[in-house]
Design an enzyme around this catalytic site. Structure first.
Site, PDB file in Angstrom:
ATOM      1  N   SER A  18       5.837  -2.731  12.228  1.00  0.00           N
ATOM      2  CA  SER A  18       5.799  -3.666  11.091  1.00  0.00           C
ATOM      3  C   SER A  18       6.972  -3.429  10.165  1.00  0.00           C
ATOM      4  CB  SER A  18       4.515  -3.460  10.278  1.00  0.00           C
ATOM      5  OG  SER A  18       3.405  -3.489  11.115  1.00  0.00           O
TER       6      SER A  18
ATOM      7  N   HIS B 208       0.818  -1.220   0.000  1.00  0.00           N
ATOM      8  CA  HIS B 208       0.000   0.000   0.000  1.00  0.00           C
ATOM      9  C   HIS B 208       0.861   1.284   0.000  1.00  0.00           C
ATOM     10  CE1 HIS B 208      -3.147  -2.829   1.023  1.00  0.00           C
ATOM     11  NE2 HIS B 208      -2.471  -3.206   2.089  1.00  0.00           N
TER      12      HIS B 208
ATOM     13  N   LYS C 212       4.709  -7.566  14.671  1.00  0.00           N
ATOM     14  CA  LYS C 212       3.877  -7.248  13.500  1.00  0.00           C
ATOM     15  C   LYS C 212       2.443  -7.684  13.777  1.00  0.00           C
ATOM     16  CE  LYS C 212       1.954  -7.072   9.403  1.00  0.00           C
ATOM     17  NZ  LYS C 212       0.576  -7.504   9.158  1.00  0.00           N
TER      18      LYS C 212
ATOM     19  N   HIS D 125      -7.484  -9.287   3.439  1.00  0.00           N
ATOM     20  CA  HIS D 125      -6.613  -8.802   2.356  1.00  0.00           C
ATOM     21  C   HIS D 125      -7.273  -8.767   0.977  1.00  0.00           C
ATOM     22  CE1 HIS D 125      -2.768  -7.514   0.802  1.00  0.00           C
ATOM     23  NE2 HIS D 125      -3.020  -8.276  -0.244  1.00  0.00           N
TER      24      HIS D 125
ATOM     25  N   ASN E 222       4.916 -11.157   8.841  1.00  0.00           N
ATOM     26  CA  ASN E 222       3.640 -11.098   9.553  1.00  0.00           C
ATOM     27  C   ASN E 222       3.735 -11.743  10.924  1.00  0.00           C
ATOM     28  OD1 ASN E 222       0.632 -10.614   9.517  1.00  0.00           O
ATOM     29  ND2 ASN E 222       0.674 -12.825   9.888  1.00  0.00           N
TER      30      ASN E 222
ATOM     31  N   ASP F 217       3.236  -7.570  -0.024  1.00  0.00           N
ATOM     32  CA  ASP F 217       2.122  -7.517   0.932  1.00  0.00           C
ATOM     33  C   ASP F 217       0.940  -8.212   0.272  1.00  0.00           C
ATOM     34  OD1 ASP F 217       0.015  -6.949   2.600  1.00  0.00           O
ATOM     35  OD2 ASP F 217       0.514  -4.829   2.860  1.00  0.00           O
TER      36      ASP F 217
ATOM     37  N   GLN G  91      10.294  -5.335   8.510  1.00  0.00           N
ATOM     38  CA  GLN G  91      10.547  -5.474   7.073  1.00  0.00           C
ATOM     39  C   GLN G  91      11.996  -5.122   6.741  1.00  0.00           C
ATOM     40  OE1 GLN G  91       9.224  -6.650   4.462  1.00  0.00           O
ATOM     41  NE2 GLN G  91       7.018  -6.714   4.689  1.00  0.00           N
TER      42      GLN G  91
ATOM     43  N   GLU H 134       4.554  -9.294   4.137  1.00  0.00           N
ATOM     44  CA  GLU H 134       3.949  -8.474   5.179  1.00  0.00           C
ATOM     45  C   GLU H 134       2.735  -9.107   5.868  1.00  0.00           C
ATOM     46  OE1 GLU H 134       4.883  -5.503   6.316  1.00  0.00           O
ATOM     47  OE2 GLU H 134       3.098  -4.537   7.103  1.00  0.00           O
TER      48      GLU H 134
ATOM     49  N   SER I 287       1.549  -0.247  -5.448  1.00  0.00           N
ATOM     50  CA  SER I 287       0.668  -0.551  -4.325  1.00  0.00           C
ATOM     51  C   SER I 287       0.194  -1.991  -4.473  1.00  0.00           C
ATOM     52  CB  SER I 287      -0.523   0.404  -4.318  1.00  0.00           C
ATOM     53  OG  SER I 287      -1.105   0.389  -3.038  1.00  0.00           O
TER      54      SER I 287
ATOM     55  N   SER J 261      -5.666   1.686  -2.375  1.00  0.00           N
ATOM     56  CA  SER J 261      -5.008   2.063  -1.116  1.00  0.00           C
ATOM     57  C   SER J 261      -3.961   3.163  -1.248  1.00  0.00           C
ATOM     58  CB  SER J 261      -4.367   0.820  -0.482  1.00  0.00           C
ATOM     59  OG  SER J 261      -3.343   0.313  -1.319  1.00  0.00           O
TER      60      SER J 261
ATOM     61  N   CYS K  15      -5.850  -2.250  13.239  1.00  0.00           N
ATOM     62  CA  CYS K  15      -7.261  -2.341  12.822  1.00  0.00           C
ATOM     63  C   CYS K  15      -8.181  -1.707  13.861  1.00  0.00           C
ATOM     64  CB  CYS K  15      -7.646  -3.796  12.549  1.00  0.00           C
ATOM     65  SG  CYS K  15      -6.838  -4.444  11.061  1.00  0.00           S
TER      66      CYS K  15
ATOM     67  N   ASP L   5       0.170  -4.528  14.491  1.00  0.00           N
ATOM     68  CA  ASP L   5      -0.435  -3.972  13.279  1.00  0.00           C
ATOM     69  C   ASP L   5      -1.834  -4.572  13.063  1.00  0.00           C
ATOM     70  OD1 ASP L   5      -1.139  -4.353  10.462  1.00  0.00           O
ATOM     71  OD2 ASP L   5       0.865  -3.759   9.863  1.00  0.00           O
ATOM     72  N   ASN L   6      -1.910  -5.911  13.014  1.00  0.00           N
ATOM     73  CA  ASN L   6      -3.192  -6.557  12.710  1.00  0.00           C
ATOM     74  C   ASN L   6      -4.227  -6.213  13.778  1.00  0.00           C
ATOM     75  OD1 ASN L   6      -1.084  -7.722  11.274  1.00  0.00           O
ATOM     76  ND2 ASN L   6      -2.065  -9.705  11.083  1.00  0.00           N
TER      77      ASN L   6
ATOM     78  N   HIS M 112      -3.466   2.043   8.681  1.00  0.00           N
ATOM     79  CA  HIS M 112      -3.000   2.146  10.065  1.00  0.00           C
ATOM     80  C   HIS M 112      -2.129   3.389  10.256  1.00  0.00           C
ATOM     81  CE1 HIS M 112      -4.560  -1.770  10.170  1.00  0.00           C
ATOM     82  NE2 HIS M 112      -3.480  -2.481  10.284  1.00  0.00           N
TER      83      HIS M 112
HETATM   84  P1  NAI Z   1      -5.972 -14.870  11.480  1.00  0.00           P
HETATM   85  O1  NAI Z   1      -5.698 -16.184  10.838  1.00  0.00           O
HETATM   86  O2  NAI Z   1      -5.325 -14.503  12.762  1.00  0.00           O
HETATM   87  O3  NAI Z   1      -7.554 -14.686  11.693  1.00  0.00           O
HETATM   88  C1  NAI Z   1      -8.533 -15.056  10.786  1.00  0.00           C
HETATM   89  C2  NAI Z   1      -9.659 -15.721  11.590  1.00  0.00           C
HETATM   90  O4  NAI Z   1     -10.782 -15.953  10.736  1.00  0.00           O
HETATM   91  C3  NAI Z   1      -9.248 -17.085  12.151  1.00  0.00           C
HETATM   92  O5  NAI Z   1      -9.435 -17.104  13.561  1.00  0.00           O
HETATM   93  C4  NAI Z   1     -10.170 -18.068  11.446  1.00  0.00           C
HETATM   94  O6  NAI Z   1     -10.534 -19.157  12.270  1.00  0.00           O
HETATM   95  C5  NAI Z   1     -11.369 -17.184  11.109  1.00  0.00           C
HETATM   96  N1  NAI Z   1     -12.182 -17.685   9.980  1.00  0.00           N
HETATM   97  C6  NAI Z   1     -11.765 -18.312   8.843  1.00  0.00           C
HETATM   98  N2  NAI Z   1     -12.824 -18.575   8.057  1.00  0.00           N
HETATM   99  C7  NAI Z   1     -13.919 -18.104   8.685  1.00  0.00           C
HETATM  100  C8  NAI Z   1     -15.306 -18.072   8.370  1.00  0.00           C
HETATM  101  N3  NAI Z   1     -15.765 -18.610   7.239  1.00  0.00           N
HETATM  102  N4  NAI Z   1     -16.153 -17.496   9.251  1.00  0.00           N
HETATM  103  C9  NAI Z   1     -15.701 -16.950  10.410  1.00  0.00           C
HETATM  104  N5  NAI Z   1     -14.391 -16.956  10.771  1.00  0.00           N
HETATM  105  C10 NAI Z   1     -13.526 -17.520   9.922  1.00  0.00           C
HETATM  106  O7  NAI Z   1      -5.633 -13.780  10.366  1.00  0.00           O
HETATM  107  P2  NAI Z   1      -5.447 -12.190  10.615  1.00  0.00           P
HETATM  108  O8  NAI Z   1      -4.023 -11.905  10.864  1.00  0.00           O
HETATM  109  O9  NAI Z   1      -6.471 -11.749  11.558  1.00  0.00           O
HETATM  110  O10 NAI Z   1      -5.744 -11.643   9.138  1.00  0.00           O
HETATM  111  C11 NAI Z   1      -7.036 -11.715   8.554  1.00  0.00           C
HETATM  112  C12 NAI Z   1      -6.986 -11.061   7.177  1.00  0.00           C
HETATM  113  O11 NAI Z   1      -6.701  -9.670   7.322  1.00  0.00           O
HETATM  114  C13 NAI Z   1      -5.883 -11.597   6.263  1.00  0.00           C
HETATM  115  O12 NAI Z   1      -6.363 -11.576   4.931  1.00  0.00           O
HETATM  116  C14 NAI Z   1      -4.777 -10.585   6.430  1.00  0.00           C
HETATM  117  O13 NAI Z   1      -3.885 -10.614   5.336  1.00  0.00           O
HETATM  118  C15 NAI Z   1      -5.562  -9.313   6.525  1.00  0.00           C
HETATM  119  N6  NAI Z   1      -4.930  -8.160   7.176  1.00  0.00           N
HETATM  120  C16 NAI Z   1      -5.488  -6.944   6.903  1.00  0.00           C
HETATM  121  C17 NAI Z   1      -4.999  -5.805   7.480  1.00  0.00           C
HETATM  122  C18 NAI Z   1      -5.592  -4.496   7.146  1.00  0.00           C
HETATM  123  O14 NAI Z   1      -5.014  -3.464   7.477  1.00  0.00           O
HETATM  124  N7  NAI Z   1      -6.741  -4.434   6.518  1.00  0.00           N
HETATM  125  C19 NAI Z   1      -3.866  -5.845   8.433  1.00  0.00           C
HETATM  126  C20 NAI Z   1      -3.392  -7.174   8.697  1.00  0.00           C
HETATM  127  C21 NAI Z   1      -3.917  -8.287   8.097  1.00  0.00           C
END
Ligand code: NAI
Length: 486
Positions: free
Chosen positions: A415, A51, A234, A349, A229, A142, A419, A204, A74, A79, A243, A238-239, A407
């Site tokens: 984070s 991003h 991180k 993501h 990650n 990322d 990197q 990332e 990006s 983003s 968020c 960050d996550n 963020h």
């Molecule tokens: P995580 O693996 O810690 O959490 C995901 C959770 O979703 C897990 O607990 C899993 O059991 C649950 N899950 C999976 N399928 C499901 C369903 N059908 N219904 C309900 N729950 C379900 O992953 P994390 O780190 O929380 O990341 C989640 C997403 O967010 C990823 O795609 C990651 O790349 C992205 N992300 C986005 C950020 C942003 O700024 N928007 C920052 C960091 C990560």
């Protein structure tokens, strides 16, 4: 210098915000001070796909300060902050008429074709003075799109044939296949050369890390990778805390609805879900969590949230946010059952968490764009129900970056310090990292945290020799085993 951004005249505004961000990014500034002289990234040609925000601008300029050459795109079509992109191209010492910074290929609101073209621009570098083609030799990714493109390109060249766009299973895959077809027409060994040149990738986010481990299991991973990650500093910061800040920021900027008193559903209670749920609760929403993992479901329950299924709460939910990194979490049938003007957004993501293709092709549905990245989708009346609408944020793409600015700097400093350390590790110690996926050693993780304590006025207690011996650790750390979960 070649580059493609929206408007270089935004550079002054971008530079002013970068200057403010630098103050909030002590980890990155410490990297600059520590490595200014030794230049560990001299010779690195980094393709960055992440991003293009103000915080990323500070990361890019840190990599340059450590000796790297950098090209940037990006990793999401919505983003980019155009003033950040402009400031990075112009550079601290250039002007819009005489840009002297880093080639950036990113603007807010790219088409998918433009997005994949930008991804190619960061991997394929301009020819050198002898006319020989040049390539990136490091990737900073990322979500894994730059890494994916190199792997697909190499596959294609090995087979001597590009994948048929007609065989694509999604609109985006069709665009990728078309880009690969065009690329094969220009050169038959370009991606072989890129794959050979790349020393490694630092990834990332959770979704990109999943892709890397998949490739490692299949035996198709081409170069070593550091999973940034899963540094504690991180994903647990960050996550979660990132968020917690940027989720409600996105909802507010997009809709300005009062969140207090509303029913909000968060799908997924991993790191992102935990921060998202807390942020909505902080605004006074009644938060319901959905989960598929009993451990995370139990955590959510003990944190005081109702845990239910999406189907069971569709009729009461005012705000629905997906945070799973999984596909098909909200179907179009579920959208037809939502409350009138329910807000639907994704903070995971990729945009496949919400069935946007199903929504677009739903019979009789009408889309009205209220403003960029905010669409009202109206479903036609049926025998059971009057006409009703839902508000979809950022076309189902990550709404904290599409509707807000992602963020804040301080959390991204954690984070991005990971990197920088990961890029240095892979670039300077290739012999220590045969092809595989690694996490940074714990002493570096603790170091990243340490670099951020002073700014918050944190006073750390020092172990005595006796205490350290009792715990079986060194006084200077690491303090926890690799199994510890924080
Ligand atoms: P995580 O693996 O810690 O959490 C995901 C959770 O979703 C897990 O607990 C899993 O059991 C649950 N899950 C999976 N399928 C499901 C369903 N059908 N219904 C309900 N729950 C379900 O992953 P994390 O780190 O929380 O990341 C989640 C997403 O967010 C990823 O795609 C990651 O790349 C992205 N992300 C986005 C950020 C942003 O700024 N928007 C920052 C960091 C990560």
């Amino acid at each position: 210098m070649d580059f493609k951004v929206a408007d270089l005249s935004l550079a002054d505004y971008g530079r002013a915000e970068i200057t403010l961000a630098e103050h909030e990014m002590p980890g990155l500034m410490a990297m600059r001070a520590r490595y200014a002289e030794s230049q560990p990234l001299k010779g690195a040609k980094i393709a960055g796909s992440l991003h293009m925000t103000i915080q990323t601008a500070v990361l890019i300029e840190t990599l340059v300060a450590l000796g790297a050459d950098v090209r940037w795109a990006s990793c999401n079509i919505f983003s980019t902050q155009d003033h950040a992109a402009a400031a990075v191209v112009v550079g601290p010492n250039g002007t819009p008429e005489d840009p002297q910074g880093v080639p950036v290929f990113a603007w807010k609101g790219e088409t998918l074709e433009e997005y994949w073209d930008c991804t190619q621009q960061i991997l394929l570098w301009p020819d050198d003075e002898n006319g020989d083609p040049q390539f990136a030799n490091m990737i900073l990714d990322d979500g894994g799109d730059a890494t994916l493109f190199v792997h697909l390109g190499l596959d294609m060249e090995k087979n001597g044939i590009a994948p048929d766009p007609a065989s694509a299973t999604s609109a985006e895959q069709k665009v990728i296949f078309e880009a690969l077809q065009a690329s094969l027409k220009t050169s038959s060994d370009r991606w072989t050369n890129v794959a050979e040149a790349i020393r490694g990738v630092t990834e990332e986010t959770t979704t990109g890390v999943h892709r890397l481990y998949d490739m490692m299991r299949e035996g198709s991973l081409l170069f070593p990778a550091i999973n940034v990650n899963d540094s504690v500093t991180k994903s647990k910061f960050d996550n979660k805390y990132g968020c917690r800040h940027s989720l409600v920021d996105g909802i507010n900027r997009a809709t300005d609805v009062l969140i207090g008193g509303k029913v909000a559903v968060v799908c997924g209670y991993g790191d992102v879900g935990k921060g998202s749920a807390e942020s909505l609760r902080g605004q006074g929403a009644r938060v319901i969590v959905t989960e598929i993992d009993p451990i995370c479901a139990l955590q959510a329950a003990m944190d005081g949230y109702q845990v239910s299924t999406l189907d069971d709460v569709l009729d009461i939910a005012d705000i629905i946010i997906t945070a799973t990194g999984n596909r098909d979490v909200v179907t179009v049938e579920q959208m037809t059952k939502m409350k009138h003007n329910a807000i639907l957004g994704n903070i995971g993501h990729f945009d496949n968490e919400i069935d946007m293709a199903g929504l677009e092709s739903f019979p009789g549905v009408v889309r009205k764009t209220v403003k960029p990245q905010v669409d009202v989708w109206t479903f036609p009346a049926t025998a059971e129900r009057d006409e009703h609408a839902i508000i979809v944020l950022s076309e189902g793409r990550l709404m904290n970056l599409g509707n807000a600015t992602g963020h804040p700097s301080f959390v991204m400093s954690n984070s991005f310090t990971n990197q920088v350390l990961a890029q240095i590790e892979l670039f300077t110690k290739p012999e220590e990292y045969p092809t595989g996926v690694y996490v940074l050693p714990k002493h570096l993780d603790e170091e990243v945290a340490r670099l951020h304590l002073d700014a918050l006025g944190v006073k750390l207690t020092t172990l005595s020799e006796q205490q350290a011996a009792y715990l079986g650790v060194e006084v200077s750390g690491p303090y926890k085993s690799d199994q510890y979960r924080y």
